[in-house]
Design an enzyme around this catalytic site. Structure first.
Site: not given
Length: 390
Positions: A170, A262-263, A294, A301, A318, A320, A388
């Site tokens: 992501h 998603h944006n 996700p 996800s 898109h 949580a 991450k």
């Protein structure tokens, strides 16, 4: 689905009062048509609610797309299963962390890979055709391709319901997309002030269709959307290489691949009119369209397919969606809480990720139940490796 007003429809069963109020304010903008759709993961954003779909006639609100233009997900299903995987997952995590620059402001040191250069050449040619110089927005934009960022951006190795291995990540348009967005949000605010327009929120400033400022935004936004898509492709190539090296195989075959924004905004026809449809955290859920939703760090996800719900404007959530702000999460949870939540998932154990703890987000099971009229679940993924940036 809850119809809050004539121009606001809501799918979120978990919705804070300030988020609801923010969406109600945005729905009063005179060019919204037919209504704003709030997704199940909706939460407070800047100007426009995160997890909202805003269709407009003759204008666009740059903040309704947000500063991470083109942010989205990519997932690849491999030919491998749990039984094929080595026991030492830490080695894979560290390999991915070495191959992909993580965290805000961290970019590639140089450009060395052939397909990285090919993607950069494609983006450069597009920028020339569109008539703008990305370096004028971010001098290091070329070094940003193939980098993750921080916050809720992630790279994961997951298993589906049949223990098949998926690679999942992501991310978006990085610093260059942020600079493009900030520039055009500022232009919109300046113009609205110049025109003496009384806005309910300065971040609802808009650009008028037909003006040079409007088309300048559209051109650069479309370029940033493509940068984000290619950025995910570039990182997925590197993840697949790391995964293959871990398994000691030459190449990782891809059985299925999904790459979705998603944006973003696009021109579409809804309820009989051509509108600019801006998504600030929503994926295309047109009938039969594959998508990715996700959960938060440490949770499940979903690989989904759209049902084409017209009231939702063919969109779905898109992710949580946050329940706790980052500062509140850091005051509420501890590093030990995060360790418990992550269980046996391989991740970098650091206090830097406390604000990404699953408890800071909405329950993904509730979000997916709220979305049952919007998407059908094809696969459920559970993480075994999480990467991450700080």
């Amino acid at each position: 689905m809850e119809k809050i007003s004539k121009r606001l429809v809501n799918w979120a069963s978990i919705l804070e009062a300030n988020t609801r109020t923010q969406a109600e304010v945005a729905s009063t903008m005179p060019f919204v048509y037919p209504h704003i759709a709030l997704m199940p993961d909706a939460h407070l954003g800047k100007g426009a609610t995160v997890g909202s779909v805003i269709p407009t006639l003759g204008a666009i609100i740059p903040a309704a797309v947000g500063v991470d233009i083109g942010c989205g997900m990519i997932a690849v299903r491999t030919t491998y299963g749990r039984k094929d995987l080595p026991a030492d997952r830490r080695a894979l995590r560290e390999s991915i962390e070495a191959a992909i620059p993580l965290s805000a402001g961290h970019y590639n040191a140089d450009i060395t890979r052939d397909h990285t250069r090919a993607r950069l050449d494609e983006l450069t040619a597009d920028a020339v055709r569109l008539g703008f110089d990305p370096a004028a927005r971010a001098a290091t934009w070329e070094l940003q391709l193939g980098t993750l960022g921080s916050g809720n951006h992630f790279i994961e190795v997951s298993l589906d319901e049949e223990d098949r291995v998926w690679l999942f990540l992501h991310s978006g348009s990085r610093g260059v997309g942020n600079k493009i967005a900030q520039r055009h949000i500022a232009v919109a605010q300046r113009l609205c002030k110049q025109w003496w327009i009384d806005l309910p929120d300065p971040d609802l400033a808009y650009l008028v269709d037909g003006t040079e400022e409007f088309y300048s935004y559209i051109r650069e936004l479309r370029w940033a959307q493509k940068f984000a898509l290619l950025n995910r492709e570039e990182m997925m190539d590197r993840v697949a290489t790391c995964f293959g090296d871990w398994l000691e195989v030459d190449e990782v075959e891809r059985i299925e691949e999904i790459n979705c924004h998603h944006n973003y905004t696009s021109k579409e026809k809804h309820f009989g009119k051509d509108v600019w449809l801006s998504r600030k955290g929503a994926i295309d859920a047109s009938l039969g369209t594959p998508g990715l939703i996700p959960g938060s760090m440490g949770t499940r996800s979903y690989v989904v397919v759209g049902k084409g719900n017209p009231v939702s404007l063919n969109l779905s959530p898109h992710g949580a969606g946050r329940e706790y702000s980052r500062s509140r999460a850091r005051k509420t949870f501890t590093q030990d809480d995060l360790r418990v939540a992550m269980g046996d998932i391989e991740y970098r154990d650091t206090a830097a990720f406390i604000d990404e703890i699953p408890a800071a987000y909405k329950d993904i099971d509730v979000v997916m139940e709220d979305a049952k009229d919007l998407v059908e679940v094809r696969h459920t993924l559970r993480q075994i490796v999480n990467v991450k940036g700080d």
